[in-house]
Design an enzyme around this catalytic site. Structure first.
Site, mmCIF file in Angstrom:
data_model
loop_
_atom_site.group_PDB
_atom_site.id
_atom_site.type_symbol
_atom_site.label_atom_id
_atom_site.label_comp_id
_atom_site.label_asym_id
_atom_site.label_seq_id
_atom_site.Cartn_x
_atom_site.Cartn_y
_atom_site.Cartn_z
ATOM 1 N N ASN A 213 15.367 80.113 -3.897
ATOM 2 C CA ASN A 213 14.411 81.154 -3.506
ATOM 3 C C ASN A 213 13.689 80.717 -2.235
ATOM 4 O O ASN A 213 13.940 79.639 -1.711
ATOM 5 C CB ASN A 213 13.417 81.409 -4.646
ATOM 6 C CG ASN A 213 12.664 80.150 -5.034
ATOM 7 O OD1 ASN A 213 11.885 79.636 -4.224
ATOM 8 N ND2 ASN A 213 12.927 79.622 -6.220
ATOM 9 N N ALA A 278 5.385 75.360 -8.188
ATOM 10 C CA ALA A 278 6.804 75.450 -7.808
ATOM 11 C C ALA A 278 7.386 76.797 -8.234
ATOM 12 O O ALA A 278 6.927 77.416 -9.202
ATOM 13 C CB ALA A 278 7.596 74.331 -8.480
ATOM 14 N N ASP A 282 14.755 80.813 -12.878
ATOM 15 C CA ASP A 282 14.834 81.129 -14.320
ATOM 16 C C ASP A 282 16.240 80.940 -14.863
ATOM 17 O O ASP A 282 16.430 80.728 -16.061
ATOM 18 C CB ASP A 282 14.384 82.575 -14.546
ATOM 19 C CG ASP A 282 12.873 82.707 -14.348
ATOM 20 O OD1 ASP A 282 12.429 83.640 -13.664
ATOM 21 O OD2 ASP A 282 12.147 81.810 -14.848
ATOM 22 N N LYS A 292 35.098 73.716 -4.490
ATOM 23 C CA LYS A 292 34.533 74.940 -3.922
ATOM 24 C C LYS A 292 35.273 76.150 -4.477
ATOM 25 O O LYS A 292 36.501 76.203 -4.471
ATOM 26 C CB LYS A 292 34.623 74.920 -2.390
ATOM 27 C CG LYS A 292 33.853 76.086 -1.753
ATOM 28 C CD LYS A 292 33.957 76.107 -0.256
ATOM 29 C CE LYS A 292 33.318 77.397 0.295
ATOM 30 N NZ LYS A 292 33.900 77.779 1.581
ATOM 31 N N PRO A 308 15.204 76.000 -18.675
ATOM 32 C CA PRO A 308 14.013 75.773 -19.498
ATOM 33 C C PRO A 308 12.781 76.374 -18.810
ATOM 34 O O PRO A 308 12.663 76.312 -17.576
ATOM 35 C CB PRO A 308 13.916 74.247 -19.586
ATOM 36 C CG PRO A 308 14.756 73.711 -18.483
ATOM 37 C CD PRO A 308 15.802 74.736 -18.192
ATOM 38 N N ILE A 310 9.521 75.588 -17.974
ATOM 39 C CA ILE A 310 8.755 74.323 -17.930
ATOM 40 C C ILE A 310 7.295 74.578 -18.305
ATOM 41 O O ILE A 310 6.697 73.852 -19.087
ATOM 42 C CB ILE A 310 8.828 73.687 -16.527
ATOM 43 C CG1 ILE A 310 10.285 73.521 -16.079
ATOM 44 C CG2 ILE A 310 8.109 72.328 -16.516
ATOM 45 C CD1 ILE A 310 10.452 73.139 -14.614
ATOM 46 N N PHE A 327 1.079 79.367 -11.798
ATOM 47 C CA PHE A 327 1.079 80.368 -10.724
ATOM 48 C C PHE A 327 1.937 81.526 -11.206
ATOM 49 O O PHE A 327 2.767 81.372 -12.106
ATOM 50 C CB PHE A 327 1.689 79.784 -9.437
ATOM 51 C CG PHE A 327 0.685 79.137 -8.530
ATOM 52 C CD1 PHE A 327 0.135 77.905 -8.853
ATOM 53 C CD2 PHE A 327 0.284 79.744 -7.353
ATOM 54 C CE1 PHE A 327 -0.793 77.295 -8.018
ATOM 55 C CE2 PHE A 327 -0.634 79.144 -6.507
ATOM 56 C CZ PHE A 327 -1.173 77.916 -6.842
ATOM 57 N N LYS A 341 0.986 85.873 -18.893
ATOM 58 C CA LYS A 341 1.453 84.488 -18.739
ATOM 59 C C LYS A 341 0.374 83.501 -19.211
ATOM 60 O O LYS A 341 0.658 82.487 -19.842
ATOM 61 C CB LYS A 341 1.866 84.206 -17.291
ATOM 62 C CG LYS A 341 3.198 84.843 -16.952
ATOM 63 C CD LYS A 341 3.643 84.618 -15.535
ATOM 64 C CE LYS A 341 5.069 85.125 -15.349
ATOM 65 N NZ LYS A 341 5.284 85.741 -14.017
ATOM 66 N N LYS A 345 1.733 81.244 -22.259
ATOM 67 C CA LYS A 345 2.079 79.850 -21.919
ATOM 68 C C LYS A 345 0.915 78.893 -22.186
ATOM 69 O O LYS A 345 0.947 77.746 -21.752
ATOM 70 C CB LYS A 345 2.554 79.785 -20.465
ATOM 71 C CG LYS A 345 3.736 80.747 -20.239
ATOM 72 C CD LYS A 345 4.422 80.605 -18.924
ATOM 73 C CE LYS A 345 5.506 81.665 -18.785
ATOM 74 N NZ LYS A 345 6.454 81.398 -17.699
HETATM 75 O O1 PMT Z 1 5.986 77.302 -1.580
HETATM 76 P P1 PMT Z 1 5.411 78.396 -0.748
HETATM 77 O O2 PMT Z 1 6.346 78.886 0.299
HETATM 78 O O3 PMT Z 1 4.045 78.019 -0.198
HETATM 79 O O4 PMT Z 1 5.183 79.665 -1.704
HETATM 80 C C1 PMT Z 1 4.170 79.549 -2.680
HETATM 81 C C2 PMT Z 1 4.616 80.250 -3.974
HETATM 82 C C3 PMT Z 1 4.704 81.744 -3.730
HETATM 83 C C4 PMT Z 1 5.935 79.716 -4.438
HETATM 84 C C5 PMT Z 1 3.526 79.940 -5.036
HETATM 85 O O5 PMT Z 1 2.270 80.414 -4.581
HETATM 86 C C6 PMT Z 1 3.888 80.584 -6.355
HETATM 87 O O6 PMT Z 1 3.592 81.723 -6.619
HETATM 88 N N1 PMT Z 1 4.570 79.772 -7.204
HETATM 89 C C7 PMT Z 1 5.074 80.286 -8.500
HETATM 90 C C8 PMT Z 1 6.321 81.048 -8.230
HETATM 91 C C9 PMT Z 1 6.985 81.418 -9.523
HETATM 92 O O7 PMT Z 1 7.942 80.852 -9.955
HETATM 93 O O8 PMT Z 1 6.249 82.364 -10.146
HETATM 94 P P2 PMT Z 1 6.845 82.985 -11.554
HETATM 95 O O9 PMT Z 1 5.968 84.142 -11.872
HETATM 96 O O10 PMT Z 1 8.327 83.205 -11.484
HETATM 97 O O11 PMT Z 1 6.612 81.745 -12.564
HETATM 98 C C10 PMT Z 1 5.377 81.673 -13.254
HETATM 99 C C11 PMT Z 1 5.033 80.231 -13.534
HETATM 100 O O12 PMT Z 1 6.014 79.653 -14.403
HETATM 101 C C12 PMT Z 1 4.975 79.343 -12.291
HETATM 102 O O13 PMT Z 1 3.874 78.442 -12.452
HETATM 103 C C13 PMT Z 1 6.279 78.557 -12.331
HETATM 104 O O14 PMT Z 1 6.129 77.255 -11.780
HETATM 105 C C14 PMT Z 1 6.545 78.490 -13.819
HETATM 106 N N2 PMT Z 1 7.961 78.452 -14.206
HETATM 107 C C15 PMT Z 1 8.778 79.496 -13.907
HETATM 108 C C16 PMT Z 1 10.088 79.452 -14.334
HETATM 109 C C17 PMT Z 1 10.548 78.322 -15.081
HETATM 110 N N3 PMT Z 1 11.808 78.251 -15.511
HETATM 111 N N4 PMT Z 1 9.700 77.313 -15.363
HETATM 112 C C18 PMT Z 1 8.409 77.365 -14.933
HETATM 113 O O15 PMT Z 1 7.637 76.444 -15.174
#
Ligand code: PMT
Length: 402
Positions: A213, A278, A282, A292, A308, A310, A327, A341, A345
Site C-alpha cells: 500500500n 503501520a 489484511d 516468477k 493476522p 495484529i 490508527f 475499532k 480491538k
Molecule cells: O505512513 P504514512 O505515509 O505517513 O501514512 C500514514 C498512515 C495513513 C498509514 C497512518 O496514519 C494510518 O492511518 N495507519 C493505519 C493504516 C491502516 O492500516 O488502517 P486500517 O484501518 O486498515 O487498520 C486499523 C488498525 O489496525 C491500524 O492501527 C493497523 O496498524 C492495524 N492493523 C490492520 C491490519 C492488520 N492485519 N493488523 C493490524 O494491526
C-alpha cells in the site's frame, strides 16, 4: 505549512572554540536560525582564527559576542545575561583546552563565564585530533564535566583535518540536532518504553511481485522521533520505507504482516505503550511462488489468505496499565468506524485519519486525525505529521494520568 518547532523562539547560546570544525557549526547556526531560534554566538579568540564573527552574525541575524568586557556589545554584563537568559547552551566545536577550563571551573573569557552563569542545560560537542581526545587528561576532564551535569556527546570516528584516523571528529548536524531537540523538550515520557509500528507491509506473490500500500512510514517515524525527544525508550518496527528512521531509537525492519506481527507481539510484551501506525495488509497471497509466475497464470494463481489482525491480538494480550493506540484509515463515517475499532480491538485510543483528503493520510507530510477514546473524541487541526505525533503523545499522557 509552518508549525512552531521545539526550537522556535528559544534562546540558544552557541559557543564556538578554536577548532577547524568551527566552519561546520556555521551550518548548525544557519539551521537553528531557520527554525526561528534566537541564536547568540559566543566565540573564543582562537575560534576567530578559523571563522570570522561576521559569518555568524550574518547567519544568526544577531550580534556575536566575544570579548568579556567588549564595550561595543549592547550588554555590559553579557557574560551573565547570556548564561542567565539561555534556554540551552551549546559548545561546538569544543577544544581540549575549553573542556579542560570548564572542568576546572575557570572563567577567564566570555564563554567559560557564561557557562558558569548558565541555569539551562549545557551540551558539549568535542572536536580535536584523535590522540588529544584519547589522552587521559582529556578523558578525565570529560568525565568530570559529565559528573558536573553537562552532556558531552562522543565525537565521530574517521579521518580528521590533520589526516589522522580515530575518534575526534565533530558529530554531524542531524545527530547534534536531536540532542538539542531532546534538551529543549519536556521529558514527559521518560519512564515509558514505547513500541511504534510504521510503514506498509509487503505480501510477496513471487520473487518479483508483492501486494502492498501507499504508506511511506512518515506518520510512524514522526511518532517515534517525538517520543524519543520526550525521553521515551522507543522501538520502531517498520515496513519498507525510503525515509531515514529517527536517531536514537531501536529500529526493527520487517517486510510481511506476519513478520510485523511476530516482532510487535514480542516487543509489546515488555512495553508500556504501543502505537500502531503501520498500514498492515489484511490479506496475503495464499501461496508464494519461488519462480516468477507467468503473466498468463497470474489470475488463476492469485488467491488470498487472511493475515493476522495484529492490533486485535495486542488488545487480547494487553496488560494492566499498558496503553494501546491504533490508527484507522477511513474515507467516510470516521467516528463510527473508529468507534467500532476502539471497542472491537480493546484500544485505549484510536487516531482516525481521513485518507480521502489530499492533505491527510498516506505519503503526505501533513495529517488531520480525530482522536477517539472511551470518553469522547477530539478533532485535531490539519498540521504536520510531526505536530500530529506530539498531539497524540499529549493525549496518551493524559490517559496515563487518569
Ligand atoms: O505512513 P504514512 O505515509 O505517513 O501514512 C500514514 C498512515 C495513513 C498509514 C497512518 O496514519 C494510518 O492511518 N495507519 C493505519 C493504516 C491502516 O492500516 O488502517 P486500517 O484501518 O486498515 O487498520 C486499523 C488498525 O489496525 C491500524 O492501527 C493497523 O496498524 C492495524 N492493523 C490492520 C491490519 C492488520 N492485519 N493488523 C493490524 O494491526
Amino acid at each position: 505549512m509552518t508549525v512552531a518547532s521545539v526550537f522556535s523562539g528559544k534562546n540558544i547560546v552557541v559557543g564556538i572554540t578554536g577548532s577547524i570544525a568551527a566552519f561546520k557549526v556555521a551550518g548548525w547556526v544557519s539551521d537553528l536560525a531557520k527554525e526561528e531560534s534566537l541564536v547568540s554566538v559566543v566565540m573564543t579568540e582562537s575560534a576567530k582564527k578559523f571563522v570570522t564573527p561576521l559569518t555568524f552574525s550574518a547567519l544568526s541575524g544577531r550580534e556575536v559576542f566575544s570579548a568579556m568586557f567588549d564595550q561595543t556589545s549592547g550588554s555590559s554584563m553579557a557574560h551573565i545575561d547570556l548564561g542567565r537568559e539561555a534556554d540551552l547552551l551549546v559548545i561546538a566545536p569544543a577544544t581540549a583546552n575549553t573542556i579542560a577550563k570548564l572542568s576546572a571551573g575557570l572563567a577567564d573569557d566570555l564563554l567559560s563565564t557564561a557557562v558558569l552563569a548558565a541555569r539551562c542545560n549545557v551540551i558539549i560537542f568535542p572536536a580535536m585530533n584523535s590522540r588529544m581526545y584519547a589522552h587521559p587528561a582529556t578523558q578525565a576532564n570529560i568525565l568530570k564535566l559529565r559528573n558536573l551535569g553537562y552532556m558531552v556527546v562522543e565525537p565521530d570516528c574517521g579521518t580528521m583535518a590533520c589526516k589522522e584516523e580515530g575518534a575526534g571528529r565533530l558529530v554531524e548536524w542531524d545527530v547534534a540536532k536531536e540532542y538539542l531537540a531532546s534538551a529543549l523538550s519536556i521529558q514527559d515520557l521518560k519512564k515509558e518504553r514505547i513500541v511504534v509500528t510504521a510503514g506498509p507491509t509487503r505480501e510477496a506473490i513471487d520473487p518479483a511481485r508483492f501486494l502492498s500500500n501507499r504508506s511511506s512510514g512518515k506518520m510512524g517515524f514522526a511518532l517515534a522521533r517525538c517520543a524519543r525527544r520526550r525521553g521515551a525508550e522507543v522501538v520502531l518496527i517498520s515496513g519498507p520505507s525510503s525515509i531515514e528512521p529517527p536517531l536514537g531509537v531501536k529500529v526493527i525492519k520487517v517486510d510481511s504482516a506476519q513478520e510485523m506481527c511476530d516482532a510487535t507481539l514480542e516487543e509489546a510484551a515488555h512495553s508500556s505503550i504501543v502505537v500502531k501506525a503501520a498500514a498492515v495488509a489484511d490479506y496475503r497471497p495464499t501461496t508464494f511462488s519461488s519462480q516468477k509466475v507467468k503473466k498468463e497464470n497470474i489470475e488463476s494463481n492469485l488467491t488470498l489468505a487472511k493475515n493476522p489482525d495484529i492490533l486485535y491480538l495486542l488488545g487480547q494480550q494487553k496488560r494492566a496499565g499498558q496503553i494501546l493506540v491504533g490508527f484507522a484509515a477511513e474515507s467516510q463515517n470516521l467516528l463510527a468506524e473508529g468507534g467500532k475499532k476502539l471497542d472491537k480491538k480493546n484500544l485505549d485510543l484510536i487516531a482516525v485519519n481521513d485518507i480521502s483528503s489530499s492533505q491527510a493520510g498516506f505519503e503526505v507530510d501533513t495529517n488531520q486525525v480525530v482522536l477517539l477514546d472511551k470518553k469522547g473524541h477530539k478533532k485535531l487541526p490539519l498540521t504536520t505529521k510531526h505536530h500530529t505525533a506530539d498531539l497524540i503523545l499529549n493525549k496518551i499522557i493524559e490517559l496515563r494520568e487518569l
